[in-house]
Scaffold this motif. Structure first.
Motif, PDB file in Angstrom:
ATOM      1  N   THR A   1     -82.599 -61.499  -8.324  1.00 23.40           N
ATOM      2  CA  THR A   1     -81.197 -61.678  -8.683  1.00 23.40           C
ATOM      3  C   THR A   1     -80.310 -60.802  -7.804  1.00 23.40           C
ATOM      4  OG1 THR A   1     -81.061 -59.844 -10.252  1.00 23.40           O
ATOM      5  CG2 THR A   1     -81.954 -61.920 -11.089  1.00 23.40           C
ATOM      6  N   VAL A   2     -79.015 -61.002  -7.942  1.00 29.51           N
ATOM      7  CA  VAL A   2     -78.059 -60.024  -7.448  1.00 29.51           C
ATOM      8  C   VAL A   2     -78.178 -58.791  -8.333  1.00 29.51           C
ATOM      9  CG1 VAL A   2     -75.604 -59.486  -7.209  1.00 29.51           C
ATOM     10  CG2 VAL A   2     -76.457 -61.745  -6.559  1.00 29.51           C
ATOM     11  N   ALA A   3     -78.159 -57.617  -7.744  1.00 31.99           N
ATOM     12  CA  ALA A   3     -78.255 -56.373  -8.504  1.00 31.99           C
ATOM     13  C   ALA A   3     -76.967 -55.579  -8.350  1.00 31.99           C
ATOM     14  CB  ALA A   3     -79.441 -55.538  -8.033  1.00 31.99           C
ATOM     15  N   LEU A   4     -76.349 -55.224  -9.470  1.00 28.91           N
ATOM     16  CA  LEU A   4     -75.172 -54.367  -9.474  1.00 28.91           C
ATOM     17  C   LEU A   4     -75.647 -52.932  -9.664  1.00 28.91           C
ATOM     18  CD1 LEU A   4     -72.814 -56.504 -11.743  1.00 28.91           C
ATOM     19  CD2 LEU A   4     -72.793 -56.347  -9.242  1.00 28.91           C
ATOM     20  N   GLU A   5     -75.413 -52.101  -8.674  1.00 28.16           N
ATOM     21  CA  GLU A   5     -75.911 -50.728  -8.704  1.00 28.16           C
ATOM     22  C   GLU A   5     -75.005 -49.854  -9.563  1.00 28.16           C
ATOM     23  OE1 GLU A   5     -78.752 -50.150  -7.582  1.00 28.16           O
ATOM     24  OE2 GLU A   5     -79.120 -51.804  -6.185  1.00 28.16           O
ATOM     25  N   ARG A   6     -75.603 -49.193 -10.555  1.00 33.65           N
ATOM     26  CA  ARG A   6     -74.835 -48.359 -11.472  1.00 33.65           C
ATOM     27  C   ARG A   6     -74.510 -46.990 -10.884  1.00 33.65           C
ATOM     28  NH1 ARG A   6     -78.994 -49.773 -16.286  1.00 33.65           N
ATOM     29  NH2 ARG A   6     -77.761 -51.280 -17.467  1.00 33.65           N
ATOM     30  N   CYS A   7     -75.457 -46.406 -10.147  1.00 33.23           N
ATOM     31  CA  CYS A   7     -75.236 -45.033  -9.705  1.00 33.23           C
ATOM     32  C   CYS A   7     -75.935 -44.758  -8.383  1.00 33.23           C
ATOM     33  CB  CYS A   7     -75.707 -44.036 -10.765  1.00 33.23           C
ATOM     34  SG  CYS A   7     -77.496 -44.011 -11.003  1.00 33.23           S
ATOM     35  N   ALA A   8     -75.505 -43.682  -7.750  1.00 31.71           N
ATOM     36  CA  ALA A   8     -76.122 -43.189  -6.515  1.00 31.71           C
ATOM     37  C   ALA A   8     -76.602 -41.774  -6.776  1.00 31.71           C
ATOM     38  CB  ALA A   8     -75.119 -43.213  -5.373  1.00 31.71           C
ATOM     39  N   LYS A   9     -77.804 -41.458  -6.316  1.00 35.97           N
ATOM     40  CA  LYS A   9     -78.409 -40.150  -6.569  1.00 35.97           C
ATOM     41  C   LYS A   9     -78.298 -39.260  -5.335  1.00 35.97           C
ATOM     42  CE  LYS A   9     -82.051 -42.439  -7.331  1.00 35.97           C
ATOM     43  NZ  LYS A   9     -83.426 -42.896  -7.559  1.00 35.97           N
ATOM     44  N   ASN A  10     -78.222 -37.981  -5.584  1.00 31.15           N
ATOM     45  CA  ASN A  10     -78.083 -37.011  -4.494  1.00 31.15           C
ATOM     46  C   ASN A  10     -79.452 -36.623  -3.956  1.00 31.15           C
ATOM     47  OD1 ASN A  10     -76.949 -35.255  -2.678  1.00 31.15           O
ATOM     48  ND2 ASN A  10     -76.512 -33.646  -4.173  1.00 31.15           N
ATOM     49  N   ILE A  11     -80.161 -37.611  -3.416  1.00 31.61           N
ATOM     50  CA  ILE A  11     -81.470 -37.341  -2.851  1.00 31.61           C
ATOM     51  C   ILE A  11     -81.784 -38.318  -1.722  1.00 31.61           C
ATOM     52  CG2 ILE A  11     -82.656 -38.795  -4.549  1.00 31.61           C
ATOM     53  CD1 ILE A  11     -85.029 -36.816  -4.337  1.00 31.61           C
ATOM     54  N   ILE A  12     -82.399 -37.789  -0.690  1.00 31.48           N
ATOM     55  CA  ILE A  12     -82.970 -38.593   0.391  1.00 31.48           C
ATOM     56  C   ILE A  12     -84.464 -38.308   0.404  1.00 31.48           C
ATOM     57  CG2 ILE A  12     -83.083 -38.987   2.880  1.00 31.48           C
ATOM     58  CD1 ILE A  12     -80.189 -38.005   3.069  1.00 31.48           C
ATOM     59  N   ASP A  13     -85.254 -39.364   0.298  1.00 27.45           N
ATOM     60  CA  ASP A  13     -86.711 -39.209   0.336  1.00 27.45           C
ATOM     61  C   ASP A  13     -87.292 -40.458   0.987  1.00 27.45           C
ATOM     62  OD1 ASP A  13     -89.179 -38.080   0.014  1.00 27.45           O
ATOM     63  OD2 ASP A  13     -89.351 -38.553  -2.118  1.00 27.45           O
ATOM     64  N   ALA A  14     -87.177 -40.510   2.301  1.00 25.68           N
ATOM     65  CA  ALA A  14     -87.513 -41.720   3.051  1.00 25.68           C
ATOM     66  C   ALA A  14     -89.028 -41.918   3.129  1.00 25.68           C
ATOM     67  CB  ALA A  14     -86.924 -41.635   4.448  1.00 25.68           C
ATOM     68  N   SER A  15     -89.463 -43.080   2.695  1.00 20.61           N
ATOM     69  CA  SER A  15     -90.889 -43.403   2.767  1.00 20.61           C
ATOM     70  C   SER A  15     -91.282 -43.946   4.139  1.00 20.61           C
ATOM     71  CB  SER A  15     -91.249 -44.422   1.685  1.00 20.61           C
ATOM     72  OG  SER A  15     -90.503 -45.620   1.864  1.00 20.61           O
ATOM     73  N   HIS A  16     -90.273 -44.245   4.970  1.00 23.62           N
ATOM     74  CA  HIS A  16     -90.523 -44.726   6.329  1.00 23.62           C
ATOM     75  C   HIS A  16     -89.309 -44.367   7.185  1.00 23.62           C
ATOM     76  CE1 HIS A  16     -88.429 -47.949   4.154  1.00 23.62           C
ATOM     77  NE2 HIS A  16     -87.901 -48.290   5.311  1.00 23.62           N
ATOM     78  N   PRO A  17     -89.440 -44.405   8.488  1.00 17.89           N
ATOM     79  CA  PRO A  17     -88.335 -43.991   9.366  1.00 17.89           C
ATOM     80  C   PRO A  17     -87.168 -44.967   9.333  1.00 17.89           C
ATOM     81  CG  PRO A  17     -90.451 -43.896  10.519  1.00 17.89           C
ATOM     82  CD  PRO A  17     -90.682 -44.645   9.241  1.00 17.89           C
ATOM     83  N   ASP A  18     -85.978 -44.443   9.611  1.00 20.99           N
ATOM     84  CA  ASP A  18     -84.803 -45.290   9.742  1.00 20.99           C
ATOM     85  C   ASP A  18     -84.699 -45.802  11.172  1.00 20.99           C
ATOM     86  OD1 ASP A  18     -83.868 -43.185  11.277  1.00 20.99           O
ATOM     87  OD2 ASP A  18     -82.189 -42.693   9.966  1.00 20.99           O
ATOM     88  N   ALA A  19     -83.561 -46.396  11.525  1.00 19.88           N
ATOM     89  CA  ALA A  19     -83.402 -46.990  12.858  1.00 19.88           C
ATOM     90  C   ALA A  19     -83.452 -45.945  13.973  1.00 19.88           C
ATOM     91  CB  ALA A  19     -82.085 -47.760  12.928  1.00 19.88           C
ATOM     92  N   ASP A  20     -83.202 -44.682  13.631  1.00 17.75           N
ATOM     93  CA  ASP A  20     -83.260 -43.603  14.618  1.00 17.75           C
ATOM     94  C   ASP A  20     -84.603 -42.894  14.623  1.00 17.75           C
ATOM     95  OD1 ASP A  20     -80.556 -44.067  15.232  1.00 17.75           O
ATOM     96  OD2 ASP A  20     -79.916 -42.780  13.567  1.00 17.75           O
ATOM     97  N   ASN A  21     -85.553 -43.472  13.879  1.00 13.92           N
ATOM     98  CA  ASN A  21     -86.888 -42.880  13.740  1.00 13.92           C
ATOM     99  C   ASN A  21     -86.842 -41.547  12.990  1.00 13.92           C
ATOM    100  OD1 ASN A  21     -89.666 -43.331  14.118  1.00 13.92           O
ATOM    101  ND2 ASN A  21     -89.735 -41.846  15.796  1.00 13.92           N
ATOM    102  N   ALA A  22     -85.820 -41.366  12.171  1.00 13.74           N
ATOM    103  CA  ALA A  22     -85.718 -40.181  11.322  1.00 13.74           C
ATOM    104  C   ALA A  22     -86.304 -40.488   9.952  1.00 13.74           C
ATOM    105  CB  ALA A  22     -84.267 -39.740  11.185  1.00 13.74           C
ATOM    106  N   GLN A  23     -86.994 -39.528   9.381  1.00  7.28           N
ATOM    107  CA  GLN A  23     -87.621 -39.722   8.073  1.00  7.28           C
ATOM    108  C   GLN A  23     -87.484 -38.454   7.225  1.00  7.28           C
ATOM    109  OE1 GLN A  23     -91.670 -41.117   8.266  1.00  7.28           O
ATOM    110  NE2 GLN A  23     -91.861 -41.358   6.051  1.00  7.28           N
ATOM    111  N   PRO A  24     -86.266 -38.141   6.786  1.00  6.85           N
ATOM    112  CA  PRO A  24     -86.069 -36.945   5.958  1.00  6.85           C
ATOM    113  C   PRO A  24     -86.742 -37.106   4.600  1.00  6.85           C
ATOM    114  CG  PRO A  24     -84.052 -38.234   6.109  1.00  6.85           C
ATOM    115  CD  PRO A  24     -85.008 -38.854   7.059  1.00  6.85           C
ATOM    116  N   ARG A  25     -87.300 -36.030   4.095  1.00 11.12           N
ATOM    117  CA  ARG A  25     -87.997 -36.060   2.803  1.00 11.12           C
ATOM    118  C   ARG A  25     -87.437 -35.005   1.869  1.00 11.12           C
ATOM    119  NH1 ARG A  25     -92.732 -39.046   2.793  1.00 11.12           N
ATOM    120  NH2 ARG A  25     -92.197 -39.094   0.570  1.00 11.12           N
ATOM    121  N   LYS A  26     -87.161 -35.419   0.655  1.00  9.60           N
ATOM    122  CA  LYS A  26     -86.760 -34.538  -0.429  1.00  9.60           C
ATOM    123  C   LYS A  26     -85.598 -33.626  -0.028  1.00  9.60           C
ATOM    124  CE  LYS A  26     -91.314 -34.717  -2.559  1.00  9.60           C
ATOM    125  NZ  LYS A  26     -92.506 -33.964  -3.039  1.00  9.60           N
ATOM    126  N   GLU A  27     -84.551 -34.256   0.504  1.00  8.82           N
ATOM    127  CA  GLU A  27     -83.351 -33.539   0.892  1.00  8.82           C
ATOM    128  C   GLU A  27     -82.158 -34.088   0.097  1.00  8.82           C
ATOM    129  OE1 GLU A  27     -82.635 -33.885   5.040  1.00  8.82           O
ATOM    130  OE2 GLU A  27     -84.612 -33.122   5.636  1.00  8.82           O
TER     131      GLU A  27
END
Length: 221
Positions: A82-108
């Protein structure tokens, strides 16, 4: 006559996705425009890289230029039905894979010292009612993940919290015409209609303050 400025953003690409609804919906809504009685609506679209470092600055540049009243960010949930309406955004970055810049920050944190979460500014209950009128399947999502979508959403809501009169939210789309279980595949046109419903309903809320149509944190639990 009221005049409302809207920014709709999507992501440029998702790995392994040929038809990216986030990109196509943002472009289509801006190209086709929004029509409301007694209200002039200007829509600007911007495409963002799937990058922790560059997504928010790219959007922020457009926000500074346009000074919008409403910002709708969009993303993709690969296994959603379905379409998902996002209720909230959390103050955490925990990337399970790299982004387009090959960056993969964890638990920040997204923003050091920021609130644990921000709640959406959009009237989710009213939007879901509008979806029901148009037979658009919808879910309320309390988890925008811990990748770039959530990071961008958090930055956006942090910005909106400091802008009087500005509202912002995030919606996620399923893959276009993707078969998941017994659910009917969703066409791109329905996703565009969904984004249009979010925008028009949110504008009506801003103009008339239908506070009873907000989905409050206590109700979202």
């Amino acid at each position: 006559m009221s005049s409302i400025r809207v920014v709709v953003c999507g992501f440029e690409s998702y790995e392994g996705i040929d038809v990216n609804p986030s990109k196509l919906v943002a472009q289509s809504v801006a190209d086709e425009g929004i029509t409301l009685a007694d209200t002039t609506v200007s829509v600007t679209s911007v495409l963002l890289p799937m990058s922790f470092q560059h997504a928010w600055p790219t959007l922020k540049k457009t926000l500074d230029e346009v000074q919008p009243h409403l910002i709708l960010a969009t993303g993709l949930k690969r296994n959603s039905r379905t379409v998902a309406l996002e209720r909230c955004a959390k103050n955490i970055i925990d990337a399970s894979h790299p982004d387009a810049d090959n960056a993969q920050p964890r638990k920040e944190p997204v923003i050091e010292g920021g609130p644990q979460a921000y709640w959406t500014c959009l009237p989710l209950r009213a939007i879901s009612k509008k979806f029901a009128e148009h037979d658009i399947p919808v879910t309320f999502s309390s988890d925008a993940g811990t990748f770039v979508c959530n990071s961008l959403f958090y930055e956006l809501l942090d910005w909106a919290s400091k802008q009087p009169g500005a509202a912002a939210g995030f919606m996620s789309f399923p893959q276009v015409e993707n078969h998941v279980g017994y659910a009917k595949p969703m066409k791109l046109g329905m996703m565009i209609d969904a984004a249009r419903d979010v925008i028009t309903t949110s504008i009506e809320y801003q103009l008339h303050d239908f506070s009873h149509d907000m989905l409050l944190p206590a109700e979202a639990a």
